[in-house]
Design a protein around this motif. Structure first.
Motif, PDB file in Angstrom:
ATOM      1  N   ASP F 126      14.483 -11.106 -34.479  1.00 12.00           N
ATOM      2  CA  ASP F 126      15.767 -11.468 -33.850  1.00 12.00           C
ATOM      3  C   ASP F 126      15.810 -10.965 -32.410  1.00 12.00           C
ATOM      4  N   LYS F 130      15.690 -13.051 -28.765  1.00 12.59           N
ATOM      5  CA  LYS F 130      16.711 -12.891 -27.729  1.00 12.59           C
ATOM      6  C   LYS F 130      16.048 -12.565 -26.385  1.00 12.59           C
ATOM      7  N   THR F 137      21.274 -11.540 -21.743  1.00 12.98           N
ATOM      8  CA  THR F 137      22.384 -11.080 -22.581  1.00 12.98           C
ATOM      9  C   THR F 137      22.006  -9.881 -23.453  1.00 12.98           C
ATOM     10  N   VAL F 138      20.775  -9.407 -23.359  1.00  8.27           N
ATOM     11  CA  VAL F 138      20.383  -8.249 -24.170  1.00  8.27           C
ATOM     12  C   VAL F 138      21.224  -7.044 -23.756  1.00  8.27           C
ATOM     13  N   ASP F 142      22.131  -4.223 -28.807  1.00  7.13           N
ATOM     14  CA  ASP F 142      20.938  -4.843 -29.401  1.00  7.13           C
ATOM     15  C   ASP F 142      19.844  -3.797 -29.614  1.00  7.13           C
TER      16      ASP F 142
END
Lengths: 192, 192, 192, 192, 192, 192
Positions: F126, F130, F137-138, F142
């Motif tokens: 996942d 990303k 957007t990490v 996360d």
């Protein structure tokens, strides 16, 4: 060869404009030392010009609630997502001045998630970006999240309306290919 | 239980509004038989109300160039892409009436590529959709394509400005969760 | 000039069709007063016609579990996302009739998140939309969420299968450019 | 611990199924040496099972027009875009066998634009992918493009219907989390 | 409180680094007057550091073919699309210096389609953006288009490799949350 | 007619290559029995070749932390999302061998969410996806999520760097249209 202000539509001469519009433009020139191209481009349509700037001023020159710098943060973040040349460069300059921070506009334009802003401002921009890019999915939960960060109804309306108004503005600037004035690039970057 | 007009922000009472705004609302009520909810929702902010409707009228009530039905086609197509409940239902009604066509609004809202419109109107909507969804990619070639279909500079500005104005309007309506009045659903669907 | 039913492929004459298909079409005509264009368009391929309607009836005419109106909600929401002219107009009509609600189909077609539906129906449509648009990301958590709203395994299968079946149907209708019959536009909009 | 066939819904026992469905399953087992999991998963719903396989056979077992290998190419390309585990693995196996090519399925699944196919097959897959991913934008020009490659109306219908049918199939398989049988992974990879 | 260089991973002290890496860093500091944060962040992994900068220098310090300013244009355009804070600010500075143009970096970062560049440079950036965002769709036609603009095979490889290398670089910088040094913001903005 | 290795750029002859590169290629051939096409394609640029493989080996041949099979899982998952023909086929083979699992590569390539992997590996993929698709957007959350699954800082860096390196590699392979060697298709699929 000087670049045209907005190459895709005619730009009216100052002396052919209605009095009130010419006065507004001269007042801006007096205050800023130059006429931002948005005034000349939109003067092509006097009625729309009047409505546009009345709307703009109601949202951006308002006292209380969001600071003026925060209002400009919303403009820069959403205009960058919309790839609006005029708005990012011109409002980036205004943001630097209003925030007294020479880096903040570039940071927000590139990736607002990495900018030096408060958690509250981050929540504000997350919401503004959702309004700008996917307003159809905005939910009561999104608004509650803003309330949890201390935003009042009035401030939430402001965030919404500013993001919405620049959705309009960005599209006009992108289609007309409106150029930012050279002056904007360096404004607010140097210590006084 | 009657549904609220716009459940997320307070809606002001008519007698608390500034005179000019109350007069405008009463005039609309006189003419239409009801007050479209957009008037009451936006009255929360009198200055923005004035600018909004001045802008709206400059674009939508204008004579010459695009027909009034064509202006509404742009509203319905772009508002459907933005999933704006109020705008699709309310302007769908106006489009049916102005086009004297009970099917056209539903056709354009679902998929304008399949609607019973002319090739010129199709080009108009292709451009309006690009302004609405990806204005940053609008090029001189896109504008030339409209010219080839016989659109003047003035008409191209109108298409752009209407798509841009409803980019604003759709976002306000989506965030406020503004409801269309019941009256709109059936308007223009029945033969007179 | 009457518009063709489905302009991109030949539509067979009724008397050239196999008996069972002609009988089914005549029965629909008897019951509805007209032949929905989907019957004539798909009759181009008798074997696929039989499978299509057998599948359709197994999902949409089933008793128990989801109400018939809820089944149509799934059709309208997903078909709107797929911009399917025929399915939104025709099934919008059926939804209005089955839900005895003249507004519900337009609300769901434009933005189901703003429609006058229950929280359970909202969860149903959220899931149906995920099946329709991003089934590869459906997880056990999504299914658990439906269970929390009281949906049984059988109902979850129904939601899935209806969204999946109209993924098929929408694509056929969009490629054949199948037109909805004029009758559908007004069905269920007027009080009896 | 053996993995379940389709972990999210109950899988019926063979002796509890209606006769015709059990017979079909036994026939497949006789012919293939195993029962592909899609038969057991869909048997949860006998009526849908019958419609599904009738539809499938009408499209995939048809003689004339597209070759059987070309039909499977459409399945593999669109199922890969939909990230459908069962369909890519199982139909990849069938494609290898029908095309007598041990590499073609992997090539098409990863990026059909780089696969060793003819220009005509490339046009077929470009169209199938548009049907699968953006059918609402399919235009008369897209269909003309296929005609220029020599595809008949019947073949264009087939491409459309296969892409549409697997839009259904992929969604069912993804939501049920249907597993491909172990046998499929190696089928058609080794020289006989 | 000074902001960390890269807040998500440890940054090694200079005197704990292998000799060759410390020498490289000191040489950069000598030449630039400061150590760009990318050197300190990547020094966490000496072997990757060596490979990264060897790759970087092979692409960006190369003589002949694309000018050094053009190489930086590719970096700025693709890094802006990837919202890479470090790369847009740092390479924006280098682009301004190499192009001797204080506006070009901001123009390209916001919307390269509106930047003051030649038609040949526009074609270069269109291709670089496709490599960066959708390389799986790059076709022989895209490469032919570059040839028509006079780009050699060697130059096309360079455009590709620079866009690809910064796809790597942008991801490292975004995940490590690497900050650009303050010095970069103003570099190349003032006349000498 | 044998297919070219990489049809869009010249592939140098072995005896024209610098010694170190020729030695590396001969060593690979000795070990594997064939020369993977990536070596010949990238040899067009010796300096980039050296940096590419130094980077590759630093990430993929490293001992400790992530297993070698897990490293290949990241390559296969992200390369599939990038539709990279060479990387999915070649690294799929390596993954099968390193995981001693003939099915795992196909499972991860089609839809890693359905693959037979542990919850920890799922979290790893996942995150890698990303990084590959939306690194901008990490967030710190996360990374915390990975820590909760027991990943160390060093392992999180590895996941990031592998996903980032193959963002580079996939783009080179897609633009050069690099073909996987025939040998890769079957490697690791048969029991020893």
């Amino acid at each position: 060869m000087p670049s045209p202000i907005a190459p895709r539509f005619p730009v009216p001469a100052l002396d052919q404009l209605p009095d009130d519009i010419r006065q507004r433009i001269l007042a801006v020139q007096e205050k800023s030392g130059f006429v931002p191209n948005v005034f000349l481009t939109l003067a092509y349509r006097p009625d729309e010009f009047r409505a546009f700037f009345a709307y703009h001023d109601a949202l951006m020159e308002k006292d209380g609630g969001l600071t003026k710098a925060e209002r400009e943060m919303i403009v820069v973040a959403t205009s960058a997502a919309n790839q609006c040349h005029y708005c990012v460069i011109a409002h980036g300059a205004i943001l630097r001045i209003r925030a007294k921070n020479p880096q903040i506009a570039d940071q927000i334009a590139v990736n607002y998630r990495k900018a030096d802003i408060t958690a509250r401002q981050r929540a504000m921009l997350d919401f503004a970006m959702k309004v700008s890019r996917a307003a159809e999915t905005v939910s009561a939960q999104d608004i509650d999240e803003l309330s949890r960060h201390g935003f009042s109804d009035d401030e939430i309306w402001d965030i919404t309306a500013i993001a919405a108004f620049f959705a309009l503005s960005n599209r006009l600037a992108n289609v007309t290919a409106m150029r930012p004035n050279d002056e904007f690039y360096l404004m607010g970057r140097l210590p006084k």
